[in-house]
Design a protein around this motif. Structure first.
Motif, PDB file in Angstrom:
ATOM      1  N   ARG A 146     -10.713  19.715 -14.082  1.00  0.00           N
ATOM      2  CA  ARG A 146      -9.513  18.877 -14.078  1.00  0.00           C
ATOM      3  C   ARG A 146      -8.402  19.514 -14.906  1.00  0.00           C
ATOM      4  NH1 ARG A 146     -11.035  13.340 -15.960  1.00  0.00           N
ATOM      5  NH2 ARG A 146      -9.988  13.776 -17.887  1.00  0.00           N
ATOM      6  N   ILE A 147      -8.761  20.089 -16.042  1.00  0.00           N
ATOM      7  CA  ILE A 147      -7.770  20.742 -16.898  1.00  0.00           C
ATOM      8  C   ILE A 147      -7.191  21.964 -16.189  1.00  0.00           C
ATOM      9  CG2 ILE A 147      -7.409  21.966 -19.083  1.00  0.00           C
ATOM     10  CD1 ILE A 147      -9.704  20.151 -20.230  1.00  0.00           C
ATOM     11  N   GLU A 148      -8.035  22.716 -15.503  1.00  0.00           N
ATOM     12  CA  GLU A 148      -7.542  23.886 -14.760  1.00  0.00           C
ATOM     13  C   GLU A 148      -6.507  23.478 -13.717  1.00  0.00           C
ATOM     14  OE1 GLU A 148     -11.205  25.628 -13.363  1.00  0.00           O
ATOM     15  OE2 GLU A 148     -11.295  26.999 -15.082  1.00  0.00           O
ATOM     16  N   ARG A 149      -6.737  22.366 -13.039  1.00  0.00           N
ATOM     17  CA  ARG A 149      -5.757  21.880 -12.051  1.00  0.00           C
ATOM     18  C   ARG A 149      -4.437  21.511 -12.731  1.00  0.00           C
ATOM     19  NH1 ARG A 149     -10.490  19.567 -10.050  1.00  0.00           N
ATOM     20  NH2 ARG A 149     -10.019  17.535 -10.977  1.00  0.00           N
ATOM     21  N   GLU A 150      -4.526  20.861 -13.873  1.00  0.00           N
ATOM     22  CA  GLU A 150      -3.314  20.510 -14.627  1.00  0.00           C
ATOM     23  C   GLU A 150      -2.574  21.772 -15.057  1.00  0.00           C
ATOM     24  OE1 GLU A 150      -1.881  17.530 -15.442  1.00  0.00           O
ATOM     25  OE2 GLU A 150      -3.389  16.469 -14.271  1.00  0.00           O
ATOM     26  N   LEU A 151      -3.329  22.748 -15.511  1.00  0.00           N
ATOM     27  CA  LEU A 151      -2.719  24.004 -15.965  1.00  0.00           C
ATOM     28  C   LEU A 151      -2.014  24.727 -14.826  1.00  0.00           C
ATOM     29  CD1 LEU A 151      -5.081  25.711 -18.567  1.00  0.00           C
ATOM     30  CD2 LEU A 151      -2.603  25.455 -18.714  1.00  0.00           C
ATOM     31  N   GLN A 152      -2.573  24.697 -13.641  1.00  0.00           N
ATOM     32  CA  GLN A 152      -1.913  25.333 -12.497  1.00  0.00           C
ATOM     33  C   GLN A 152      -0.531  24.733 -12.285  1.00  0.00           C
ATOM     34  OE1 GLN A 152      -4.602  24.887  -9.189  1.00  0.00           O
ATOM     35  NE2 GLN A 152      -5.984  26.485  -9.923  1.00  0.00           N
ATOM     36  N   GLY A 153      -0.440  23.434 -12.351  1.00  0.00           N
ATOM     37  CA  GLY A 153       0.865  22.773 -12.204  1.00  0.00           C
ATOM     38  C   GLY A 153       1.802  23.121 -13.339  1.00  0.00           C
ATOM     39  N   LEU A 154       1.279  23.205 -14.550  1.00  0.00           N
ATOM     40  CA  LEU A 154       2.127  23.534 -15.712  1.00  0.00           C
ATOM     41  C   LEU A 154       2.612  24.976 -15.648  1.00  0.00           C
ATOM     42  CD1 LEU A 154       0.108  21.757 -18.536  1.00  0.00           C
ATOM     43  CD2 LEU A 154       2.402  21.149 -17.708  1.00  0.00           C
TER      44      LEU A 154
END
Length: 159
Positions: A146-154
């Motif tokens: 989930r954090i990796e997905r957030e990081l992709q957007g960031l």
């Protein structure tokens, strides 16, 4: 202690999805208005039903009763961020990063999201990266994904 008896029975009912749990938390609070856990659990029930204003009030009372109540402070931060008060959310979320434990990566992710909502993409990335590192270290695979997905957007977001 009668307040604790009402609270504990409320926890049991809440765990089974029984709506009477809210009344038991309220009874505990009538007896002990400073029962942080009762405020926190009542707030969680209120938030689940969409009553964010009252939930915020009880999360605030939980934090006022016990400033070290990490779950209440985390949930208050979530409510504040969801209602457009990211700056205030950041203040609460920063205070729960210590001590480090299994919840820290989740708290850091929430802090990252609050910073992103406040428009501070650089800090949002920083905390997301730290959250990812800790989640991986704790073998929290679902959270890490989930954090990796957030990081992709960031990483795609402008500074």
């Amino acid at each position: 202690n009668l307040a604790d008896a009402h609270y504990n029975y409320g926890v049991l009912l809440a765990a089974n999805g029984n709506p009477d749990a809210a009344g038991l938390f309220q009874k505990a609070l009538e007896i002990d208005p400073f029962h942080a856990a009762a405020h926190n659990n009542l707030a969680a029930l209120l938030a689940r039903t969409g009553n964010m204003k009252e939930a915020e009030t009880h999360y605030r009372l939980a934090v006022a009763s016990n400033p070290q109540h990490r779950s209440a402070r985390f949930s208050l931060g979530q409510v504040l961020a969801a209602t457009g008060r990211a700056g205030e959310a950041v203040e609460h979320l920063m205070r729960i990063l210590v001590p480090e434990d299994v919840d820290t990566p989740r708290y850091m992710l929430a802090l990252s999201k609050a910073y992103a909502s406040a428009g501070d993409v650089e800090r949002a990335r920083k905390y997301a990266e730290q959250a990812l590192e800790r989640a991986r270290g704790l073998r929290q695979a679902e959270l890490a994904a989930r954090i990796e997905r957030e990081l992709q957007g960031l990483r795609r977001a402008p500074e």
